[in-house]
Design an enzyme around this catalytic site. Structure first.
Site, short mmCIF file in Angstrom:
data_model
loop_
_atom_site.label_atom_id
_atom_site.label_comp_id
_atom_site.label_asym_id
_atom_site.label_seq_id
_atom_site.Cartn_x
_atom_site.Cartn_y
_atom_site.Cartn_z
N GLU A 107 -5.05 1.75 4.47
CA GLU A 107 -4.31 2.23 3.46
C GLU A 107 -5.33 2.60 2.34
OE1 GLU A 107 -3.92 -0.50 5.04
OE2 GLU A 107 -1.72 -0.76 5.39
N PHE A 154 5.45 -14.81 3.85
CA PHE A 154 4.60 -14.06 4.90
C PHE A 154 4.34 -12.73 4.25
CE2 PHE A 154 4.26 -11.02 8.69
CZ PHE A 154 2.95 -11.53 9.11
N GLN A 155 3.31 -12.31 4.15
CA GLN A 155 2.74 -11.00 3.57
C GLN A 155 3.12 -10.68 2.10
OE1 GLN A 155 3.62 -8.08 6.69
NE2 GLN A 155 1.24 -8.46 7.49
N LYS A 197 11.95 -5.41 -0.20
CA LYS A 197 12.59 -5.11 0.79
C LYS A 197 13.98 -4.97 0.74
CE LYS A 197 13.55 -5.98 5.80
NZ LYS A 197 12.95 -6.62 7.21
N MET A 221 -29.65 5.52 -2.10
CA MET A 221 -29.62 5.38 -3.31
C MET A 221 -30.06 4.01 -3.50
SD MET A 221 -29.63 6.98 -6.02
CE MET A 221 -28.54 8.15 -6.43
#
Ligand SMILES: Cc1ncc(C[n+]2csc(CCOP(=O)(O)OP(=O)(O)O)c2C)c(N)n1
Lengths: 163, 580
Positions: free
Chosen positions: B50, B112-113, B162, B477
């Protein structure tokens, strides 16, 4: 310098955390914050007391203005305005004469007894900061059991035009 | 008309002119994905992470000027976007992220999630929404695009439970967006603009500091006109590279920590600094109290909070850069008829002397590839006509120093957040926006490993992105700082195992080339450009090379080190294990 800033915001969930998050995320200090709906239920008014030098206050007001949900920001610093806050103090004077003294002082400060128990009085005081602080100092010797403070609300004074 | 939330979403995206979204599926967004299955107007580019999706949307936006869109699932999908969102936020990029959310009923129940992504992203979005009612969806999407793309652009997140995607609601497309509390200022204050014009006419040693705001407002033509009309030299921040032609005689390149000697000297000695869409990042100013000590400062910015945040400003002008510059040009042309070239002669002569005294340079070596040489060759071969993205670290600074950007939106780099792993997915986004252009990610071996999985995205979608890995086997760096400021204690900056990037490329079905000698560099770049699909170019470079000039953090910007101070450093050779 201490500033009282009033912020008109959209009355939506999450707005308070946007405002407080702005302060915490940028390391600005909030001394007090009070929020309530206005006559327009879609809008809430926040009164924020904060402090900082001119540059910090400038950033605070600009950052507040930048928030999408903020409708208007007013810094009362250079503006004639009225400020009030309210406290509820529960005092527990032990002797009879102390009880009388507490009531007398409450009267002098135009306080109201809003609750009383066998050993306590709960007094409501409204006023500016000095008055509130003076009253609290006076109550301390009697034993403050509990104490609740609203934070300030402020409103600009309407200028009276002289004819 | 009644439509489900998912249908409304896709219809809104279509009406906003979105053709591609970058995303990754998951449980709560399956309804939306189901509608995408046979949608002809919208193509979802499936990334492999993502973070990659958001960077790709960001790269798409920076390259094209149109908003980039990403769609991810709830919980882990949403939290994976945070770095991408924060990157876009810091660099003011219009990105719209749709995150799935658990059903409204379950919000707040540790379902959940579930993640409070609206809470998590509040400080790093321009605005965000949790949609609670499907009837609000069209309005919210319309507002989100408006907020993301107007004023100072920035990312907006829309959290979609949802059940909202399933529920049916009225689809009403709001033609106009009106948000009472959101009214960016576009026109600059005329009086202030006039004052700025007066300062320009009085000034003997002016400098323009151009930032990313010039690019996002599309004011590059006006900027060029202003500089040429008044003969004022221009320095561009990392975000501003491309806002003024890097090959122009008035260009001084980038200022600040790894800026050019002449840009920093010019700023420090200037009597007027005109900052245009630049926000005075500490990488630009160095020690703020010592920054441009003798200059009056004019600051043009659409965001009032940028003004006087870091440096004192004498003439603040809030407004859209393009409009303000236009107005300023009008005033300058009408009122002041100076012979600017004459007035500036001494100043420009001084700047040219500085340019000669300390040009950007490095030591060429016949036996080992210098990373700067690779960037230089890339510039030569592409004739400066590629879209360059960068990762973060030395690679980013060399890409800024040794490639010249003549046009806006040709350098895409994470300036504000400095996100390693940005460049590759951003290149994928840019390539999608411009399928026919050459897109090159200049990368470090550390950074490329942060989102290397997106090679699959490039391969599947036939996006011929080229990645030039300046492989120094170190977090270069970090190593540079440890060498200069930590007594060469290279704490965890050696990557020890670097994969064989050629084989990695091949494993994904792409091409990989490697160069170990300077003589091979040009051939490989040409070969890569000729190759159809994505290519990894693994340049094994001099791992000891450092980025110079350099101003140490917190020092005034004219106190620069050039790397040639102590010719023979008593350096014991360090063994590098290069796993090839
Ligand atoms: C996500 C992230 N983590 C850590 C850093 C800190 N950091 C800045 S530069 C750098 C080293 C980059 O190494 P590499 O990609 O190999 O590039 P090089 O400097 O060698 O060109 C690191 C770790 C960062 N900018 N971003």
């Amino acid at each position: 310098m201490r500033h009282t800033i009033s912020v008109l915001v959209e009355n939506k969930f999450g707005v308070l955390s946007r405002v407080s998050g702005l302060f915490s995320g940028r390391g600005f200090n909030i001394e007090s914050l009070s929020v309530g709906e206005t006559i327009d239920p879609k809008i809430s008014l926040m009164t924020i007391v904060t402090s900082g030098d001119d540059l910090i206050i400038e950033q605070i007001t600009k950052q507040l203005n930048k928030l999408i949900d903020v409708v208007k920001v007013v810094d009362f610093m250079d503006m004639d305005h009225v400020e009030r806050e309210m406290i509820l103090v529960k005092v527990a004077p032990d002797k009879r004469e102390n009880k009388e003294e507490v009531l007398r002082l409450a009267e002098i400060f135009r306080g109201r007894v809003v609750d009383s128990g066998p050993t306590t009085y709960t007094i409501e005081i409204t006023g500016d900061e000095k008055k509130i602080e003076a009253f609290v100092e006076l109550m301390k010797p009697f034993g403050i059991k509990e104490f609740a403070r609203t934070g300030k609300v402020a409103i600009a004074r309407e200028g009276i035009k002289k004819k | 008309m009644k439509m489900t939330g998912a249908e409304i979403l896709l219809e809104c995206l279509k009406r906003e002119g979105v053709k591609h979204i970058f995303g990754y599926p998951g449980g709560v967004v399956l309804n939306i994905f189901d509608h995408l299955y046979d949608n002809k107007d919208l193509k979802l580019i499936l990334t492999r992470h993502e973070q990659g999706a958001v960077h790709a949307a960001d790269g798409y936006a920076r390259a094209s000027g149109r908003p980039g869109v990403a769609l991810v699932t709830s919980g882990p999908g949403a939290t994976n976007t945070v770095t991408g969102i924060a990157t876009a936020f810091m660099d003011s990029v219009p990105v719209i992220v749709f995150s799935g959310q658990v059903p409204t009923m379950l919000i707040g129940n540790d379902a959940f999630q579930e993640a409070d992504i609206v809470g998590i992203t509040r400080p790093c979005t321009k605005y965000n929404y949790l949609v609670k009612d499907v009837n609000d969806l069209a309005r919210i999407i319309r507002e989100a695009f408006h907020i993301a793309t107007t004023g100072r652009p920035g990312p907006v997140l829309i959290d979609l439970p949802k059940d909202v995607t399933v529920a049916k609601g009225d689809f009403i497309w709001p033609e106009h967006v009106k948000i009472r509390s959101y009214n960016p200022t576009y026109e600059g204050n005329k009086w202030m603009i006039k004052q700025a014009a007066i300062e320009i006419s009085k000034s003997k040693k002016p400098v323009i500091l151009a930032g990313g705001g010039v690019i996002s407002s599309g004011g590059h033509k006006e900027l060029k006109e202003l500089a040429e009309l008044t003969s004022i030299p221009v320095t561009m921040t990392l975000m501003g590279l491309g806002s003024f032609p890097g090959t122009h005689p008035l260009s001084m390149g980038m200022p600040g920590m790894h800026g050019t000697y002449y840009a920093n000297m010019a700023i420090q000695q200037s009597d007027l600094l005109i900052a245009v869409g630049a926000r005075f990042d500490d990488r630009v100013t160095g020690k703020v109290d010592a920054f441009a000590p003798d200059a009056r400062i004019v600051h043009i910015d659409i965001d009032p909070t940028s003004i006087r945040k870091n440096v004192r400003v004498d003439i603040p002008i809030v407004g859209d850069v393009k409009l303000v510059l236009r107005e300023m040009l009008k005033v300058l042309k009408e009122d002041v008829k100076e012979q600017w070239e004459q007035v500036r002669k001494a100043w420009l002569k001084q700047i040219n002397a500085w340019k000669k005294e300390r040009p950007l340079s490095y030591k060429y070596d016949e036996n080992v590839i210098k990373p700067q040489f690779v960037v230089e060759k890339l510039y030569e071969i592409t004739k400066g006509d590629a879209i360059i993205t960068t990762e973060v670290g030395q690679n980013q600074m060399w890409a800024a120093q040794f490639y010249k950007y003549d046009k806006p939106r040709t350098l895409l780099s994470s300036g504000g957040l400095g996100t390693m792993g940005y460049g590759f997915p951003a290149a994928i986004g840019a390539q999608l926006a411009f399928p026919d252009r050459l897109v090159i990610d200049i990368a470090g071996d550390g950074s490329i490993q942060m989102n290397i999985q997106e090679l699959a995205t490039a391969v599947i979608n036939k996006l011929p992105v080229k990645v030039a890995i300046l492989n120094n086997h170190y977090l270069g760096m970090v190593r540079q700082w440890q060498e200069l400021f930590f007594k060469e204690r290279y704490s965890y900056s050696n990557l020890d195992v670097v994969p064989d990037f050629v084989k990695v490329a091949e494993a994904y079905g792409a091409k990989g080339f490697r160069a170990t000698k300077p003589g091979e560099v040009e051939g490989i770049i040409r070969e890569a450009i000729k190759t159809k699909g994505p290519v990894f170019m693994d340049f094994i470079v001099d791992w000891k090379e450092k980025v110079f000039p350099m101003v140490s953090a917190g020092a005034p910007i004219d106190q620069m080190i050039f790397g040639d101070e102590k010719k023979e450093e008593k350096k014991k050779e360090e063994k590098v294990r290069i796993v090839t």
